[in-house]
Design an enzyme around this catalytic site. Structure first.
Site, mmCIF file in Angstrom:
data_model
loop_
_atom_site.group_PDB
_atom_site.id
_atom_site.type_symbol
_atom_site.label_atom_id
_atom_site.label_comp_id
_atom_site.label_asym_id
_atom_site.label_seq_id
_atom_site.Cartn_x
_atom_site.Cartn_y
_atom_site.Cartn_z
ATOM 1 N N CYS A 195 -106.442 33.395 -27.498
ATOM 2 C CA CYS A 195 -107.223 33.882 -28.633
ATOM 3 C C CYS A 195 -108.627 34.300 -28.209
ATOM 4 C CB CYS A 195 -107.287 32.809 -29.715
ATOM 5 S SG CYS A 195 -105.675 32.189 -30.156
ATOM 6 N N THR A 218 -95.007 35.510 -51.639
ATOM 7 C CA THR A 218 -93.556 35.421 -51.411
ATOM 8 C C THR A 218 -93.296 34.868 -50.021
ATOM 9 O OG1 THR A 218 -93.214 37.284 -52.881
ATOM 10 C CG2 THR A 218 -91.412 36.776 -51.359
ATOM 11 N N GLN A 244 -100.228 22.966 -30.376
ATOM 12 C CA GLN A 244 -99.697 22.908 -29.008
ATOM 13 C C GLN A 244 -98.695 21.764 -28.832
ATOM 14 O OE1 GLN A 244 -100.130 24.978 -26.403
ATOM 15 N NE2 GLN A 244 -101.525 26.323 -27.512
ATOM 16 N N GLY A 246 -100.799 29.050 -37.451
ATOM 17 C CA GLY A 246 -101.588 27.849 -37.192
ATOM 18 C C GLY A 246 -103.018 28.014 -37.692
HETATM 19 N N1 PLP Z 1 -104.626 25.840 -32.688
HETATM 20 C C1 PLP Z 1 -104.306 25.791 -31.387
HETATM 21 C C2 PLP Z 1 -104.521 24.517 -30.636
HETATM 22 C C3 PLP Z 1 -103.781 26.919 -30.733
HETATM 23 O O1 PLP Z 1 -103.472 26.855 -29.443
HETATM 24 C C4 PLP Z 1 -103.603 28.106 -31.485
HETATM 25 C C5 PLP Z 1 -103.114 29.336 -30.829
HETATM 26 O O2 PLP Z 1 -103.269 29.554 -29.650
HETATM 27 C C6 PLP Z 1 -103.916 28.092 -32.855
HETATM 28 C C7 PLP Z 1 -104.433 26.949 -33.418
HETATM 29 C C8 PLP Z 1 -103.712 29.306 -33.703
HETATM 30 O O3 PLP Z 1 -102.341 29.467 -34.002
HETATM 31 P P1 PLP Z 1 -101.796 30.872 -34.540
HETATM 32 O O4 PLP Z 1 -101.701 31.775 -33.367
HETATM 33 O O5 PLP Z 1 -100.437 30.576 -35.097
HETATM 34 O O6 PLP Z 1 -102.731 31.322 -35.581
#
Ligand code: PLP
Length: 386
Positions: free
Chosen positions: A326, A239, A181, A72
């Site tokens: 995160c 790839t 989400q 993401g």
């Molecule tokens: N955007 C949102 C709203 C998220 O909740 C998250 C991850 O918690 C991300 C982006 C990032 O996704 P990824 O963990 O796949 O990099």
């Protein structure tokens, strides 16, 4: 041994059985490179293209509008930086986003600010929503892109996406939405909803980690983030992660097929948990409004330190979160909770419980037993806390 109660599905979800089954051959016997012209390569190519078709069908998109990424975060960065670079060539260097986006969006915008872009951070209401009127007022003739998330990762609040997208359409500004989400939990139809770019991440809906999608509407051409080979129509070199892509498609297809039934079941569990906790724990309040993702519950407990609560829940075999995964490890109170007007202390006293399709009534009963006990124990350590 005590059963683990996993109530942190917004951080990540367990791999679904259909995703694992779909991935298995591509982790073992079917190891061909999809760019190769011989049999194993052609079979791998077919698997990637079938996954593209399946994902497009789940999102109301055309297959050629689906690009595979590694997560993401990459999808968000590509949408924002890729469109910004193109638009800068037309002299447009203004980006609009909101104050409570994920750091993948906020930090991508911050990086652009170093290159002379001006970023407007729209405020968020006390309930956790971005206003289409405030968006319209912020758009100028130099606006290159608007990026507003589909649903917030901490509060679960679902944004008025169609109204926000309509405002952008009216002003001819590309609209990106981080649906990391929302995908697999809410119905999405990119064409009907007028979304220009949409980010997905497989591990939030029962797919594997390290695989994502950027939906790119046919008329938009974000410049590549990854220069390299001709993969993904020359838009993203590298790839392909075949097993990941195939697993992601299987997971999204499965979730889309049972979307309504899952949402009804999971939201009933969440509502039982919410009413039970609000009833059993004095000084407990909900953060965020009613229009939410089915599994999300964000609460704050007066006088409680969220990190201590998490540690004690962990000892009781319960996985939850005090902010987004995160940012865990950072002691800064959540920027999301501060954006809805909570004080630092209130933000620090908050707990996110996010239920998923694998949770049961027994899980909720255990959460209803343990959380009030733990809160009352923590308060007894601080007798003068409110
Ligand atoms: N955007 C949102 C709203 C998220 O909740 C998250 C991850 O918690 C991300 C982006 C990032 O996704 P990824 O963990 O796949 O990099």
């Amino acid at each position: 041994m005590q059963k683990l109660i996993y109530a942190d599905n917004a951080a990540t979800t367990p791999l679904s059985e259909n995703a694992l089954a779909a991935m298995q051959p591509y982790l073992t016997t079917e190891f061909g490179n999809p760019s190769a012209l011989y049999g194993p390569g052609r079979r791998a190519r077919r698997a990637v293209e079938q996954a593209r078709d399946d994902i497009a069908a789940c999102l109301g998109a055309e297959p050629e509008e689906i690009a595979f990424t590694a997560c993401g975060t990459e999808s968000d960065n590509w949408a924002i930086k890729g469109i910004a670079r193109c638009q800068a060539e037309n002299g447009k260097k203004h980006i609009i986003t909101s104050a409570f986006e994920h750091h993948a969006v906020l930090h991508a915008c911050k990086a652009l600010a170093h290159y002379g872009f001006h970023v407007t951070y729209l405020p968020v209401s006390a309930e956790g929503y971005v206003s289409p009127q405030e968006l319209e007022a912020a758009i100028t003739e130099n606006t290159a892109l608007v990026s507003i998330m589909f649903a917030n990762n901490e509060l679960g609040t679902v944004q008025p996406i169609e109204k926000l997208a309509d405002v952008c359409k009216k002003h001819g500004v590309p609209f990106h939405s981080d649906a990391v989400q929302a995908a697999g939990h809410l119905p999405i139809d990119v064409h009907r909803q007028n979304i220009g770019l949409l980010s997905l991440s497989a591990h939030k809906f029962g797919g594997p980690k390290g695989t994502g999608v950027l939906y790119i509407r046919r008329n938009l051409h974000p410049s590549p983030l990854m220069d390299g080979g001709a993969q993904e129509q020359g838009r993203r070199g590298g790839t392909e992660n075949i097993a990941g892509i195939v697993g992601m498609a299987a997971a999204l297809k499965g979730r889309t097929a049972s979307l309504e039934a899952d949402a009804a079941r999971v939201s009933a569990l969440r509502d039982r948990l919410e009413s039970g906790l609000l009833f059993a724990v004095p000084g407990c309040h909900r953060n965020g409004g009613d229009s939410r993702l089915p599994g999300h519950l964000n609460l704050r407990f007066d006088g409680i330190e969220g990190e201590s609560l998490l540690l004690m829940l962990d000892q009781a075999g319960i996985c939850a979160s005090s902010g987004s995964a995160c940012t865990a490890g950072s002691i800064d109170p959540s920027h999301v909770l501060q954006a809805i007007g909570l004080s630092k202390e209130q933000a620090r006293s908050s707990l996110r419980l996010s239920l998923g399709v694998q949770n049961t009534e027994a899980d909720v009963e255990r959460l209803l037993q343990v959380i009030p006990e733990v809160v009352s124990k923590l308060r007894s350590f601080q007798p003068f806390a409110k």
